[in-house]
Write a protein that holds these residues in place. Structure first.
Motif, short mmCIF file in Angstrom:
data_model
loop_
_atom_site.label_atom_id
_atom_site.label_comp_id
_atom_site.label_asym_id
_atom_site.label_seq_id
_atom_site.Cartn_x
_atom_site.Cartn_y
_atom_site.Cartn_z
N ILE A 5 0.87 -1.18 0.00
CA ILE A 5 0.00 0.00 0.00
C ILE A 5 0.90 1.22 0.00
CG2 ILE A 5 -1.80 1.28 1.21
CD1 ILE A 5 -2.66 -1.35 2.50
N TYR A 6 0.63 2.13 -0.90
CA TYR A 6 1.44 3.33 -1.06
C TYR A 6 0.69 4.54 -0.50
CZ TYR A 6 4.80 0.79 -3.85
OH TYR A 6 5.77 -0.10 -4.26
N PHE A 7 1.36 5.29 0.33
CA PHE A 7 0.78 6.45 0.99
C PHE A 7 1.55 7.71 0.62
CE2 PHE A 7 -1.71 4.05 4.11
CZ PHE A 7 -1.02 2.86 4.20
N CYS A 8 0.84 8.82 0.54
CA CYS A 8 1.53 10.09 0.50
C CYS A 8 1.26 10.80 1.84
CB CYS A 8 1.10 10.95 -0.68
SG CYS A 8 -0.64 11.39 -0.76
N ALA A 9 2.18 11.66 2.22
CA ALA A 9 2.09 12.34 3.50
C ALA A 9 2.71 13.72 3.39
CB ALA A 9 2.79 11.52 4.58
N ALA A 10 2.23 14.63 4.21
CA ALA A 10 2.67 16.01 4.15
C ALA A 10 3.39 16.41 5.44
CB ALA A 10 1.49 16.95 3.92
N GLU A 11 4.45 17.17 5.26
CA GLU A 11 5.25 17.67 6.38
C GLU A 11 5.35 19.18 6.24
OE1 GLU A 11 9.82 17.30 8.13
OE2 GLU A 11 9.25 16.26 6.30
#
Length: 124
Positions: free
Chosen positions: A93-99
């Protein structure tokens, strides 16, 4: 507050390619660095690649170098991940995330906002 939605996953044959998209809603998109992570069954989540808010810097894990390419279109509030030469080991499962940071990182605990993930299955 940001909301991230991944898309573009699916079933692909070994050696094939996919392009994932991470659509981000919220204010000040270009203030946030965006990273892609993945998690395979029974394994820990791993950071793959990230891109800074204005897109001038990127960081790739050793595994991602040469096969994955990140880009962003700040006009569309979207970050892309091009995956090439996929193998069964890329099934996850591929996730994107914000910092909220000028410089991007592959550290999961620095990312506050996450998408729900998109499944990639590499199989013949």
């Amino acid at each position: 507050q940001l909301q991230l939605v991944e898309s573009g996953g699916g079933l692909v044959q070994p050696g094939g390619s996919l392009r994932l998209s991470c659509q981000v809603s919220g204010n000040s998109f270009n203030r946030y660095s965006i990273a892609w992570f993945r998690q395979a069954p029974g394994k820990e989540r791993e950071g793959l690649v990230c891109i800074s808010g204005v897109g001038r810097s990127t960081e790739y894990s050793d595994y991602a170098k040469g096969r994955f390419t990140i880009s962003r279109d700040n006009a569309k509030n979207t970050v892309y991940l091009q995956l090439d030469y996929l193998s069964a080991e890329d099934t996850a499962i591929y996730f994107c995330a914000a910092e909220d940071n000028y410089y991007c990182s592959l550290s999961a605990n620095r990312h506050v906002y996450w998408g729900q993930g998109t499944q990639i299955t590499v199989s013949s």
